[in-house]
Design a protein around this motif. Structure first.
Motif, PDB file in Angstrom:
ATOM      1  N   TRP A  16      10.287 -17.663  15.222  1.00  0.00           N
ATOM      2  CA  TRP A  16       9.211 -17.794  16.199  1.00  0.00           C
ATOM      3  C   TRP A  16       8.020 -18.433  15.509  1.00  0.00           C
ATOM      4  O   TRP A  16       7.932 -18.467  14.288  1.00  0.00           O
ATOM      5  CB  TRP A  16       8.852 -16.450  16.845  1.00  0.00           C
ATOM      6  N   TRP A  17       7.126 -18.989  16.305  1.00  0.00           N
ATOM      7  CA  TRP A  17       5.947 -19.670  15.779  1.00  0.00           C
ATOM      8  C   TRP A  17       4.766 -18.717  15.719  1.00  0.00           C
ATOM      9  O   TRP A  17       4.588 -17.885  16.614  1.00  0.00           O
ATOM     10  CB  TRP A  17       5.599 -20.876  16.659  1.00  0.00           C
ATOM     11  N   VAL A  18       3.969 -18.851  14.660  1.00  0.00           N
ATOM     12  CA  VAL A  18       2.730 -18.077  14.511  1.00  0.00           C
ATOM     13  C   VAL A  18       1.600 -19.046  14.198  1.00  0.00           C
ATOM     14  O   VAL A  18       1.829 -20.138  13.680  1.00  0.00           O
ATOM     15  CB  VAL A  18       2.838 -17.003  13.396  1.00  0.00           C
ATOM     16  N   SER A  19       0.382 -18.635  14.492  1.00  0.00           N
ATOM     17  CA  SER A  19      -0.771 -19.469  14.148  1.00  0.00           C
ATOM     18  C   SER A  19      -0.938 -19.505  12.633  1.00  0.00           C
ATOM     19  O   SER A  19      -0.417 -18.635  11.925  1.00  0.00           O
ATOM     20  CB  SER A  19      -2.033 -18.923  14.815  1.00  0.00           C
ATOM     21  N   ASP A  20      -1.668 -20.476  12.138  1.00  0.00           N
ATOM     22  CA  ASP A  20      -1.744 -20.644  10.688  1.00  0.00           C
ATOM     23  C   ASP A  20      -2.490 -19.530   9.972  1.00  0.00           C
ATOM     24  O   ASP A  20      -2.358 -19.393   8.766  1.00  0.00           O
ATOM     25  CB  ASP A  20      -2.285 -22.018  10.303  1.00  0.00           C
ATOM     26  N   GLU A  21      -3.222 -18.704  10.668  1.00  0.00           N
ATOM     27  CA  GLU A  21      -3.884 -17.579  10.006  1.00  0.00           C
ATOM     28  C   GLU A  21      -3.139 -16.248  10.206  1.00  0.00           C
ATOM     29  O   GLU A  21      -3.503 -15.231   9.635  1.00  0.00           O
ATOM     30  CB  GLU A  21      -5.339 -17.440  10.448  1.00  0.00           C
ATOM     31  N   GLU A  22      -2.074 -16.268  10.975  1.00  0.00           N
ATOM     32  CA  GLU A  22      -1.332 -15.048  11.301  1.00  0.00           C
ATOM     33  C   GLU A  22      -0.257 -14.739  10.262  1.00  0.00           C
ATOM     34  O   GLU A  22       0.461 -15.616   9.814  1.00  0.00           O
ATOM     35  CB  GLU A  22      -0.673 -15.209  12.674  1.00  0.00           C
ATOM     36  N   ILE A  23      -0.171 -13.466   9.892  1.00  0.00           N
ATOM     37  CA  ILE A  23       0.914 -12.962   9.051  1.00  0.00           C
ATOM     38  C   ILE A  23       1.806 -12.118   9.955  1.00  0.00           C
ATOM     39  O   ILE A  23       1.356 -11.126  10.526  1.00  0.00           O
ATOM     40  CB  ILE A  23       0.398 -12.079   7.886  1.00  0.00           C
ATOM     41  N   PRO A  24       3.068 -12.507  10.139  1.00  0.00           N
ATOM     42  CA  PRO A  24       3.948 -11.706  10.993  1.00  0.00           C
ATOM     43  C   PRO A  24       4.218 -10.350  10.327  1.00  0.00           C
ATOM     44  O   PRO A  24       4.185 -10.240   9.106  1.00  0.00           O
ATOM     45  CB  PRO A  24       5.222 -12.547  11.081  1.00  0.00           C
ATOM     46  N   THR A  25       4.495  -9.364  11.133  1.00  0.00           N
ATOM     47  CA  THR A  25       4.814  -8.035  10.607  1.00  0.00           C
ATOM     48  C   THR A  25       6.296  -7.751  10.784  1.00  0.00           C
ATOM     49  O   THR A  25       6.986  -8.414  11.569  1.00  0.00           O
ATOM     50  CB  THR A  25       4.012  -6.937  11.337  1.00  0.00           C
ATOM     51  N   TRP A  26       6.761  -6.741  10.061  1.00  0.00           N
ATOM     52  CA  TRP A  26       8.154  -6.311  10.223  1.00  0.00           C
ATOM     53  C   TRP A  26       8.417  -5.943  11.675  1.00  0.00           C
ATOM     54  O   TRP A  26       9.470  -6.262  12.214  1.00  0.00           O
ATOM     55  CB  TRP A  26       8.448  -5.120   9.311  1.00  0.00           C
ATOM     56  N   GLN A  27       7.463  -5.277  12.315  1.00  0.00           N
ATOM     57  CA  GLN A  27       7.664  -4.886  13.718  1.00  0.00           C
ATOM     58  C   GLN A  27       7.761  -6.106  14.616  1.00  0.00           C
ATOM     59  O   GLN A  27       8.543  -6.129  15.560  1.00  0.00           O
ATOM     60  CB  GLN A  27       6.552  -3.947  14.197  1.00  0.00           C
ATOM     61  N   ASP A  28       6.981  -7.162  14.328  1.00  0.00           N
ATOM     62  CA  ASP A  28       7.111  -8.408  15.083  1.00  0.00           C
ATOM     63  C   ASP A  28       8.542  -8.929  14.987  1.00  0.00           C
ATOM     64  O   ASP A  28       9.150  -9.331  15.985  1.00  0.00           O
ATOM     65  CB  ASP A  28       6.182  -9.503  14.532  1.00  0.00           C
ATOM     66  N   GLY A  29       9.070  -8.951  13.767  1.00  0.00           N
ATOM     67  CA  GLY A  29      10.428  -9.446  13.554  1.00  0.00           C
ATOM     68  C   GLY A  29      11.461  -8.636  14.319  1.00  0.00           C
ATOM     69  O   GLY A  29      12.350  -9.190  14.969  1.00  0.00           O
ATOM     70  N   ALA A  86      -0.148  -6.860   4.303  1.00  0.00           N
ATOM     71  CA  ALA A  86      -0.398  -7.476   5.612  1.00  0.00           C
ATOM     72  C   ALA A  86       0.862  -7.628   6.450  1.00  0.00           C
ATOM     73  O   ALA A  86       0.779  -7.838   7.655  1.00  0.00           O
ATOM     74  CB  ALA A  86      -1.045  -8.849   5.416  1.00  0.00           C
ATOM     75  N   TRP A  87       2.047  -7.489   5.833  1.00  0.00           N
ATOM     76  CA  TRP A  87       3.303  -7.619   6.567  1.00  0.00           C
ATOM     77  C   TRP A  87       3.619  -6.356   7.377  1.00  0.00           C
ATOM     78  O   TRP A  87       4.567  -6.345   8.152  1.00  0.00           O
ATOM     79  CB  TRP A  87       4.451  -7.925   5.605  1.00  0.00           C
ATOM     80  N   GLY A  88       2.834  -5.322   7.196  1.00  0.00           N
ATOM     81  CA  GLY A  88       2.960  -4.105   7.995  1.00  0.00           C
ATOM     82  C   GLY A  88       4.021  -3.142   7.503  1.00  0.00           C
ATOM     83  O   GLY A  88       4.698  -3.371   6.506  1.00  0.00           O
ATOM     84  N   GLU A  89       4.164  -2.053   8.231  1.00  0.00           N
ATOM     85  CA  GLU A  89       5.148  -1.023   7.907  1.00  0.00           C
ATOM     86  C   GLU A  89       6.553  -1.551   8.165  1.00  0.00           C
ATOM     87  O   GLU A  89       6.812  -2.219   9.167  1.00  0.00           O
ATOM     88  CB  GLU A  89       4.888   0.205   8.772  1.00  0.00           C
ATOM     89  N   PHE A  90       7.477  -1.215   7.263  1.00  0.00           N
ATOM     90  CA  PHE A  90       8.849  -1.659   7.401  1.00  0.00           C
ATOM     91  C   PHE A  90       9.468  -1.063   8.662  1.00  0.00           C
ATOM     92  O   PHE A  90       9.269   0.109   8.975  1.00  0.00           O
ATOM     93  CB  PHE A  90       9.671  -1.253   6.171  1.00  0.00           C
TER      94      PHE A  90
END
Length: 185
Positions: free
Chosen positions: A129-142, A64-68
């Motif tokens: 950064w803040w995310v909602s409690d059901e959200e999994i941040p991705t590498w691309q988000d970071g 769920a963290w997405g592609e590196f």
């Protein structure tokens, strides 16, 4: 309830596959730091590759963290033999617990040695950064948020401990965080 996402990125002086004692020491300290931080109050989770992908960044299955992904300024290798970076992506309950985990104990000791292992790139090396409690941040988000921080400074969208924001976007100050430039050391 919102959770705090933290992305860190650093360019290493030598590839991860380098067999020298300094690289081995970085790995050994890193493993000890991860173990300690994973037990820290307020820690929720971090991106870890699935199965046999340990030690692999590019091409690993991160679920769920997405592609590196890496920032545009990273210009070193992308193979197992040439990759020269360290990156983390994690979730926390709030600013204070992650600040305490980073600036005390084993991680603080490692920070004191960072220039033994990492190049000074002139770029920000972490972003919150803040995310909602059901959200999994991705590498691309970071990566996107780190690049935004680097280009525009702290804002509710992408910030540092020294110039932080509440989940509602109100400026705040992490207790104990010195007032510093928007580019963290």
């Amino acid at each position: 309830m919102p959770r705090l996402a933290l992305y860190t990125f650093g360019v290493l002086k030598s590839p991860l596959a380098d067999p020298t004692p300094l690289t081995r020491e970085f790995y050994e300290r890193g493993e000890a730091v991860y173990r300690k931080i994973s037990r820290h109050p307020g820690y929720l989770a971090r991106a870890e590759p699935a199965g046999d992908d340990r030690g692999v960044l590019f091409g690993a299955d991160w679920g769920a963290w997405g592609e590196f992904a890496v920032p545009t300024w990273y210009d070193k290798g992308r193979t197992a033999e040439t990759t020269a970076l360290a990156a983390t992506l994690s979730l926390w309950t709030d600013l204070r617990p992650v600040f305490d985990a980073i600036y005390t104990g084993l991680h603080r000791e490692a920070l004191n040695r960072r220039y033994d292992w990492f190049e000074r790139t002139g770029h920000a090396n972490y972003v919150c950064w803040w995310v909602s409690d059901e959200e999994i941040p991705t590498w691309q988000d970071g990566v996107s948020r780190l690049e935004h921080l680097n280009d525009h400074g702290s804002a509710p969208h992408a910030f540092t401990f020294h110039h932080s924001f509440t989940p509602e976007g109100t400026p705040t100050r992490t207790v104990g965080a010195p007032v510093a430039p928007t580019r963290p050391l």
